[in-house]
Motif scaffolding. Sequence first.
Motif, PDB file in Angstrom:
ATOM      1  N   GLY A 180      91.846   7.276 -35.711  1.00 16.35           N
ATOM      2  CA  GLY A 180      90.403   7.332 -35.880  1.00 16.35           C
ATOM      3  C   GLY A 180      90.311   6.555 -37.330  1.00 16.35           C
ATOM      4  O   GLY A 180      89.336   5.701 -37.437  1.00 16.35           O
ATOM      5  N   LEU A 181      90.989   7.088 -38.064  1.00 22.27           N
ATOM      6  CA  LEU A 181      91.083   6.590 -39.606  1.00 22.27           C
ATOM      7  C   LEU A 181      91.657   4.962 -39.390  1.00 22.27           C
ATOM      8  O   LEU A 181      91.284   4.304 -40.277  1.00 22.27           O
ATOM      9  CB  LEU A 181      92.266   7.188 -40.300  1.00 22.27           C
ATOM     10  N   MET A 182      92.458   4.711 -38.575  1.00 16.72           N
ATOM     11  CA  MET A 182      93.013   3.270 -38.502  1.00 16.72           C
ATOM     12  C   MET A 182      91.883   2.631 -38.217  1.00 16.72           C
ATOM     13  O   MET A 182      91.747   1.324 -38.535  1.00 16.72           O
ATOM     14  CB  MET A 182      94.417   3.217 -37.461  1.00 16.72           C
ATOM     15  N   ILE A 183      91.083   2.826 -37.089  1.00 15.74           N
ATOM     16  CA  ILE A 183      89.719   1.890 -36.532  1.00 15.74           C
ATOM     17  C   ILE A 183      89.048   1.991 -37.774  1.00 15.74           C
ATOM     18  O   ILE A 183      88.541   0.557 -37.959  1.00 15.74           O
ATOM     19  CB  ILE A 183      89.295   2.649 -35.242  1.00 15.74           C
ATOM     20  N   SER A 184      88.905   3.078 -38.368  1.00 13.00           N
ATOM     21  CA  SER A 184      87.835   2.841 -39.683  1.00 13.00           C
ATOM     22  C   SER A 184      88.015   1.657 -40.758  1.00 13.00           C
ATOM     23  O   SER A 184      87.472   1.179 -41.067  1.00 13.00           O
ATOM     24  CB  SER A 184      87.767   4.210 -40.119  1.00 13.00           C
ATOM     25  N   SER A 185      89.492   1.746 -41.021  1.00 14.22           N
ATOM     26  CA  SER A 185      90.059   0.776 -41.995  1.00 14.22           C
ATOM     27  C   SER A 185      90.112  -0.644 -41.359  1.00 14.22           C
ATOM     28  O   SER A 185      90.006  -1.377 -42.060  1.00 14.22           O
ATOM     29  CB  SER A 185      91.241   1.093 -42.669  1.00 14.22           C
ATOM     30  N   GLY A 186      90.160  -0.723 -40.105  1.00  8.86           N
ATOM     31  CA  GLY A 186      90.218  -1.998 -39.465  1.00  8.86           C
ATOM     32  C   GLY A 186      88.929  -2.542 -39.360  1.00  8.86           C
ATOM     33  O   GLY A 186      89.197  -3.743 -38.898  1.00  8.86           O
ATOM     34  N   ARG A 187      87.927  -1.911 -39.317  1.00  3.42           N
ATOM     35  CA  ARG A 187      86.613  -2.203 -39.223  1.00  3.42           C
ATOM     36  C   ARG A 187      86.322  -3.498 -39.771  1.00  3.42           C
ATOM     37  O   ARG A 187      85.447  -4.373 -39.353  1.00  3.42           O
ATOM     38  CB  ARG A 187      85.689  -1.123 -39.469  1.00  3.42           C
TER      39      ARG A 187
ATOM     40  N   TRP B 231      93.170  -7.391 -34.156  1.00  3.52           N
ATOM     41  CA  TRP B 231      94.159  -6.132 -33.717  1.00  3.52           C
ATOM     42  C   TRP B 231      94.096  -5.021 -34.474  1.00  3.52           C
ATOM     43  O   TRP B 231      94.556  -3.843 -34.208  1.00  3.52           O
ATOM     44  CB  TRP B 231      95.460  -6.991 -33.416  1.00  3.52           C
ATOM     45  N   VAL B 232      93.660  -5.061 -35.769  1.00 10.03           N
ATOM     46  CA  VAL B 232      93.922  -4.055 -36.604  1.00 10.03           C
ATOM     47  C   VAL B 232      92.769  -2.640 -36.160  1.00 10.03           C
ATOM     48  O   VAL B 232      93.561  -1.657 -35.965  1.00 10.03           O
ATOM     49  CB  VAL B 232      93.514  -4.188 -38.108  1.00 10.03           C
ATOM     50  N   ALA B 233      91.776  -3.006 -35.704  1.00 14.10           N
ATOM     51  CA  ALA B 233      91.048  -1.974 -35.191  1.00 14.10           C
ATOM     52  C   ALA B 233      91.299  -1.704 -33.758  1.00 14.10           C
ATOM     53  O   ALA B 233      91.050  -0.541 -33.061  1.00 14.10           O
ATOM     54  CB  ALA B 233      89.656  -2.230 -35.535  1.00 14.10           C
ATOM     55  N   THR B 234      91.760  -2.879 -32.956  1.00 17.68           N
ATOM     56  CA  THR B 234      91.734  -2.588 -31.443  1.00 17.68           C
ATOM     57  C   THR B 234      93.157  -1.964 -31.114  1.00 17.68           C
ATOM     58  O   THR B 234      92.703  -1.179 -30.001  1.00 17.68           O
ATOM     59  CB  THR B 234      91.781  -4.097 -30.795  1.00 17.68           C
ATOM     60  N   MET B 235      93.836  -2.176 -31.601  1.00 17.99           N
ATOM     61  CA  MET B 235      95.300  -1.362 -31.085  1.00 17.99           C
ATOM     62  C   MET B 235      95.016   0.285 -31.214  1.00 17.99           C
ATOM     63  O   MET B 235      95.333   0.770 -30.216  1.00 17.99           O
ATOM     64  CB  MET B 235      96.434  -1.790 -31.799  1.00 17.99           C
TER      65      MET B 235
END
Lengths: 249, 278, 300
Positions: free
Chosen positions: C251-258, C266-270
Amino acid sequence: MSFIEIDDLEVTFRAKGRLVHAVRGVSLSVERHESFGLVGESGSGKSTILRAICGMAPVTAGSIRIAGERVRHGRAFTRRVQMVFQDPFASLHPRHTIDRTLSEPLAIHGIGDRDAKVNQALEDVGLGRGFRFRFPHQLSGGQRQRVAIARALMLEPEILLLDEPTSALDASVQAEALNLLSRLREERGLTFLMVSHDLAVVDHMCDRLLVMKEGRAVEQLDRAALAGGTMQAEYTRELFAASADRLTG
Amino acid sequence: MTTPLLEVDDLHVSFHTAAGVVEAVRGVSFSLGRERLGIVGESGSGKTMTGRSVLRLIRPPGRITAKAMRFDGQDLLTLPERRMRALRGSRIAMVMQDPKYSLNPVMKVGEQLTEGLRRRERVSRAEAKRRALAALEAVQIRDPERVFHAYPHELSGGMGQRVMIAMMLIPDPALLIADEPTSALDVTVQAEVLRILDGLVRERGMGLIFISHDLRLVSRFCDRVLVMYRGRVVEELDATGLDAARHPYTRGLLNCLPRIGGDRGPLPTLQRDAAWAE
Amino acid sequence: MSATTWLRDPNPRSRLQARAGQAWLGWLRFARNPLAMTGLVIVLALLFAAAAAPLIATHDPVAQELAGRLQPPGSGGYLLGSDEFGRDIWSRLVFGARITLYIVALVTVTAPVFGLIIGTVSGYFGGWVDTVLMRVTDIFLAFPRLILALAFVAALGPGIENAVLAIALTAWPPYARVARAETLTVRNSDYIAAVRLQGAGPGRIILGHVMPMCLPSVIIRVTLDMAGIILTAAGLGFLGLGAQPPLPEWGLMISSGRKFLFDQWWVATMPGLAIFIVSLGFNLLGDGLRDVLDPRSASR
């Protein structure tokens, strides 16, 4: 003084603010080692009497005595009185093996030597040890009812309450179950209080019987009176006619 | 000889499950005119499945096969499902064991009685009601108007079963299949329901298949009796000739019931012979 | 005697054999359902990824390499691309599986157990016990899940454990409901009457006789809820209230990839895909388990 004495028993259920009088002032007495039948149609209150004895129905008046003492529903009572239920498909826990079902009463009462006792119980009801680790759904109706009978006898009670024990079974299986019950009664000196809608079954199993209708006792009869057709009440005669009719063709 | 109403030749009903194929009915043949045929057997004998196959009411994984199954000239095996639906309930009716489960609990009796009639024959509401009341009267319900407006739970078992019979009889079927129609009822009510059913069948000249576990009851009520065991017919009997039954299974069924005033020795039990199932 | 004949023996000779035979039959039923098997494979893959993370990962999940930041998938040795600090997304997802599993495991050992106890006790005793327990359940049920979790985390401070606690506190009421409903149907059955008549006390009846009947529906409910739990945990992570950076929580990864969604998708999608697949896996598994564990279908 009789072994089981029920005096002016009344059972009243409270359902949705309405009072339902299931049993209205029924008295009966059963001698030790006797087999007594309760006969009636659905809603006559015959099964409710058995449940009242076990403390599973609200007694609103009257008394139930066993061996002269008013019944108190504790551990001691359960070692004295056991019950066999009508539907063998509903009375065995579907997720417990036969072994678990039969050893449970022993575990509750802290009785040891369970392996031997369970095996013996299975032999006694004519099932054999091969059934021990099966689940109820792997058994036929008749076999399940044998397990239910074995379970009721695990605590070696003096009184067995039988609630339509064979009405869910096929005729040929019913004969086997009735024979089993008769044999066990003789061997162990049990006292039976049996409920049935089938006059012929009660006649076969019981020395005396009480006919019930709508929560009231209609008439008490012994076997001779039943066989001779010398009943007093109109309703008993009707019941007799319907049963005799069915049997003789 | 006229063609029979129903002809069943070598009927098989099999269930394909993970544990293998289970054959519930194995080669049952019979024909039925406008008469009353009893099918007797214990649970698992395939008697109910036989009755249901006539209406093709076997759900998958169950499968029906037969050499022939004809009703009134129509081939029941190949009839499209749409025509089959039309047949069920209008030409062939079925009464089941427990009225509690066959009546819709949230619909008034009257609506259930008139529903089919209004859909099938597009009669007016008043006409449908008139015929429903007549049907209730035919099954000897004393106060048809009250029953018409009642919900199923307000009726006793015997009353419910009479309503079921009335419902089945409204379209005037040619064949009635009654599967243990009285087993869930009290003995005193049983006799009455049977008497009503008997009267109606005679009066209207319907064919009847009466399925039951009770051999004596069936024999009193039917012309012929088929005795089934493990999916096969082991004996066919004339209803009056019950005492002439030869098959040990039939004889066992007759003897194992306790009788009022009988002796109290152990009841004779059935010694099942593996050869019976062959 | 081969293993399958031992398992299929209709006359088991021991408790163990009876159990094993039951499990074997259940497995056969389960294995026939391709969707359920797909779910099982996904969940097993998640377990494997978590267990063997150091072996599968190609990079250190927290090592930053600013030279290789925001690389697209496949380039520069980054299987699924890299994030804004040049960390390998694949490696972070693999290590993130551990965190996801940790959260899921913690929630499943707390909420369903608590709910099961509350539900069975409430259903078995009825009367005022039932009224009190069910009103408490209603109160918890009435709170929006994420909001209550937010309030907890805000009070206790951010972190995985507090997020789990918050999720567990909001997740138990449905289990209590399910268990109570099941208990009500079991309570009046003859087999409970029979064991009561043998002198069993309420504790024994609830634990040994009522709970086994409720367990299947609760287990199914848990696997179906698993997706929701993962999503709530991801949601808390996304809001910055769950796991804290630099932990590779999905979840944190999505947040920062936003921030890079439009140019470096790809940063948020993966991690989004990872959440999606794992949630789907648990859902399919739950559906399959329903067919196997449901006492109504198993008793047939």
